[in-house]
Design a protein around this motif. Structure first.
Motif, PDB file in Angstrom:
ATOM      1  N   ALA A 195     -57.018  95.556 -72.553  1.00  0.00           N
ATOM      2  CA  ALA A 195     -57.510  95.240 -71.206  1.00  0.00           C
ATOM      3  C   ALA A 195     -56.358  95.169 -70.226  1.00  0.00           C
ATOM      4  CB  ALA A 195     -58.289  93.917 -71.219  1.00  0.00           C
ATOM      5  N   ALA A 196     -55.490  96.173 -70.279  1.00  0.00           N
ATOM      6  CA  ALA A 196     -54.235  96.157 -69.527  1.00  0.00           C
ATOM      7  C   ALA A 196     -54.330  96.993 -68.259  1.00  0.00           C
ATOM      8  CB  ALA A 196     -53.108  96.674 -70.412  1.00  0.00           C
ATOM      9  N   HIS A 197     -53.497  96.641 -67.272  1.00  0.00           N
ATOM     10  CA  HIS A 197     -53.366  97.474 -66.078  1.00  0.00           C
ATOM     11  C   HIS A 197     -52.012  98.175 -66.083  1.00  0.00           C
ATOM     12  CE1 HIS A 197     -50.705  94.533 -64.218  1.00  0.00           C
ATOM     13  NE2 HIS A 197     -51.632  93.605 -64.256  1.00  0.00           N
ATOM     14  N   ASN A 232     -62.300  97.477 -71.839  1.00  0.00           N
ATOM     15  CA  ASN A 232     -63.565  96.751 -71.943  1.00  0.00           C
ATOM     16  C   ASN A 232     -64.535  97.283 -70.895  1.00  0.00           C
ATOM     17  OD1 ASN A 232     -62.411  95.155 -73.933  1.00  0.00           O
ATOM     18  ND2 ASN A 232     -61.760  93.577 -72.488  1.00  0.00           N
ATOM     19  N   SER A 233     -65.744  97.590 -71.297  1.00  0.00           N
ATOM     20  CA  SER A 233     -66.648  98.307 -70.397  1.00  0.00           C
ATOM     21  C   SER A 233     -67.165  97.469 -69.241  1.00  0.00           C
ATOM     22  CB  SER A 233     -67.833  98.892 -71.181  1.00  0.00           C
ATOM     23  OG  SER A 233     -68.825  97.913 -71.417  1.00  0.00           O
ATOM     24  N   THR A 254     -59.936  98.095 -64.652  1.00  0.00           N
ATOM     25  CA  THR A 254     -61.033  99.056 -64.686  1.00  0.00           C
ATOM     26  C   THR A 254     -60.641 100.314 -65.464  1.00  0.00           C
ATOM     27  OG1 THR A 254     -60.296  99.580 -62.445  1.00  0.00           O
ATOM     28  CG2 THR A 254     -62.292  98.262 -62.650  1.00  0.00           C
ATOM     29  N   PRO A 255     -61.627 101.199 -65.784  1.00  0.00           N
ATOM     30  CA  PRO A 255     -61.386 102.287 -66.728  1.00  0.00           C
ATOM     31  C   PRO A 255     -60.225 103.217 -66.394  1.00  0.00           C
ATOM     32  CG  PRO A 255     -63.734 102.039 -66.329  1.00  0.00           C
ATOM     33  CD  PRO A 255     -63.037 101.118 -65.372  1.00  0.00           C
ATOM     34  N   SER A 256     -59.972 103.456 -65.110  1.00  0.00           N
ATOM     35  CA  SER A 256     -58.893 104.387 -64.773  1.00  0.00           C
ATOM     36  C   SER A 256     -57.543 103.879 -65.250  1.00  0.00           C
ATOM     37  CB  SER A 256     -58.855 104.645 -63.264  1.00  0.00           C
ATOM     38  OG  SER A 256     -58.493 103.466 -62.553  1.00  0.00           O
ATOM     39  N   HIS A 257     -57.373 102.552 -65.275  1.00  0.00           N
ATOM     40  CA  HIS A 257     -56.104 102.003 -65.768  1.00  0.00           C
ATOM     41  C   HIS A 257     -55.953 102.272 -67.259  1.00  0.00           C
ATOM     42  CE1 HIS A 257     -54.415  99.584 -62.347  1.00  0.00           C
ATOM     43  NE2 HIS A 257     -55.624  99.889 -61.884  1.00  0.00           N
ATOM     44  N   THR A 258     -57.018 102.067 -68.006  1.00  0.00           N
ATOM     45  CA  THR A 258     -56.989 102.348 -69.444  1.00  0.00           C
ATOM     46  C   THR A 258     -56.644 103.811 -69.696  1.00  0.00           C
ATOM     47  OG1 THR A 258     -58.687 100.655 -69.787  1.00  0.00           O
ATOM     48  CG2 THR A 258     -58.301 102.199 -71.593  1.00  0.00           C
TER      49      THR A 258
END
Length: 389
Positions: A166-168, A330-331, A337-341
């Motif tokens: 769950a990282a940025h 994590n959804s 948010t997803p773009s960071h993942t």
């Protein structure tokens, strides 16, 4: 205590360090010395002699569900605070790297763990990438403010694996994506561009936002970050030119939670709820005391928040690391948010990497036993397949 229901024991310990500096930016204690507070969560029946190490720049996670659940599952865990616990106003990322290095050395030399796996949770993600980058190829000898900080001299011990949870991508880029682009005057935040003010009900640009508005807004966010950086550099130069090279200056950054994503869930879409962020109502947090970068110093701004100057850019650092990497998003995350993942995963410059998503999971897994169990099992399977336990 050895009762059968207890899966692990929590052992608080201190890591003493020496760090000579011409000025002090942490509160209390003798000059040139400090202590890092850490917790070892040692399973009653450990399944490995490897240890999972967590550190966040400002700490506060030693009781998080993920940390304790890993220990319950049999994995030794260390959660270590940096020298800046719960206060990043004067934080220097290069010094946090030294703190993480001290923790890893303790794990190896005091507790005799064979392997170390970095667990980069949230803001600890880019820190972990920054650390590993410098442990494998140390290059940094000065902070972005020009102060000496010899990372090659630290002989940082590289980790054996890294889990991005769950990282940025970085503190600097996250702040820039969240900062209020409408503020025109840093000394008077009431002076705003009404067409960029997301919280202005009379703004003609309302969610869902057009791509043209988003492009304009993102450019204005970067411009505001750079405007603050230019002022910071000028202020530092004036202090040095006036014969005060070690002086600092504290300031406030208003409006730091105005990311269009919080109001328009179609942007970087996931299962998060609209008009909400991990700190609550973003309109309240935008000017509240807990917003990112609210209280700053000149050196701290350049080290952790400057879009162009911070060394702790997770995407840049990820390119050169060589250890196995697990990236988990994590959804329903309302922070990362997803773009960071995806950007983290794509930036890692080798193929020994995996990316997974935990459906329905929020940023912290609070009250989510099913998702928590799933992510711990996922981490355990990966650790085993990579011979890290």
């Amino acid at each position: 205590m050895t009762n059968k229901k207890k899966a692990y024991e929590r052992i608080p310990f201190l890591i003493f360090y020496q760090d000579k500096s011409p000025f002090k930016e942490t509160y209390g204690g003798p000059m040139d010395f400090g202590a890092l507070k850490a917790h070892l969560l040692r399973p009653i029946k450990p399944i490995t002699n490897s240890v999972i190490v967590f550190m966040h720049p400002v700490g506060g996670g030693e009781y998080l569900p993920m940390v304790t659940e890993l220990a319950k599952a049999g994995y030794p865990v260390i959660y270590c605070q940096s020298r800046y616990p719960d206060n990043d106003s004067a934080l220097i990322m290069e010094k946090v790297v030294i703190d993480l290095g001290n923790c890893i050395r303790q794990a190896k030399e005091k507790f005799n763990y064979d392997k170390v796996i970095l667990a980069g949770w949230s803001g600890g993600g880019s820190l972990s990438m920054f650390y590993q980058n410098q442990a494998e190829n140390p290059t940094i000898t000065h902070t972005p403010a020009g102060d000496p900080i010899d990372l090659p001299l630290q002989e940082l011990i590289p980790a054996d694996g890294i889990m991005m949870l769950a990282a940025h991508i970085s503190r600097a880029h996250t702040l820039t994506e969240w900062i209020d682009a409408s503020i025109l005057n840093e000394q008077d935040p009431s002076q705003r561009d009404p067409e960029l003010d997301l919280y202005n009900p009379e703004n003609p640009n309302q969610a869902p936002y057009s791509s043209e508005f988003i492009d304009r807004y993102r450019k204005a966010q970067i411009a505001r970050n750079r405007k603050i950086t230019a002022w910071v550099k000028d202020k530092l130069a004036n202090l040095k030119n006036n014969g005060r090279p070690n002086d600092e200056f504290a300031f406030i950054v208003h409006g730091t939670m105005a990311d269009p994503r919080w109001l328009d869930p179609t942007i970087d879409a996931n299962d998060r709820k609209p008009r909400w962020c991990y700190l609550g109502d973003p309109e309240v947090v935008n000017n509240g005391p807990v917003g990112l970068a609210r209280f700053c110093t000149l050196r701290s701004w350049l080290s952790q928040w400057s879009y162009d100057d911070s060394n702790a850019d997770g995407l840049h650092c990820a390119k050169s690391i060589t250890i196995p990497a697990l990236v988990i998003g994590n959804s329903a995350d309302d922070a990362c948010t997803p773009s960071h993942t995806s950007r983290i995963f794509d930036a890692i410059g080798h193929n020994d990497k995996e990316k997974h998503e935990i459906q329905g999971a929020t940023h912290y897994y609070f009250g989510q036993a099913e998702q928590l169990s799933e992510v711990v099992k996922l981490c355990g399977d990966w650790l085993q397949r990579k011979n890290l336990i």
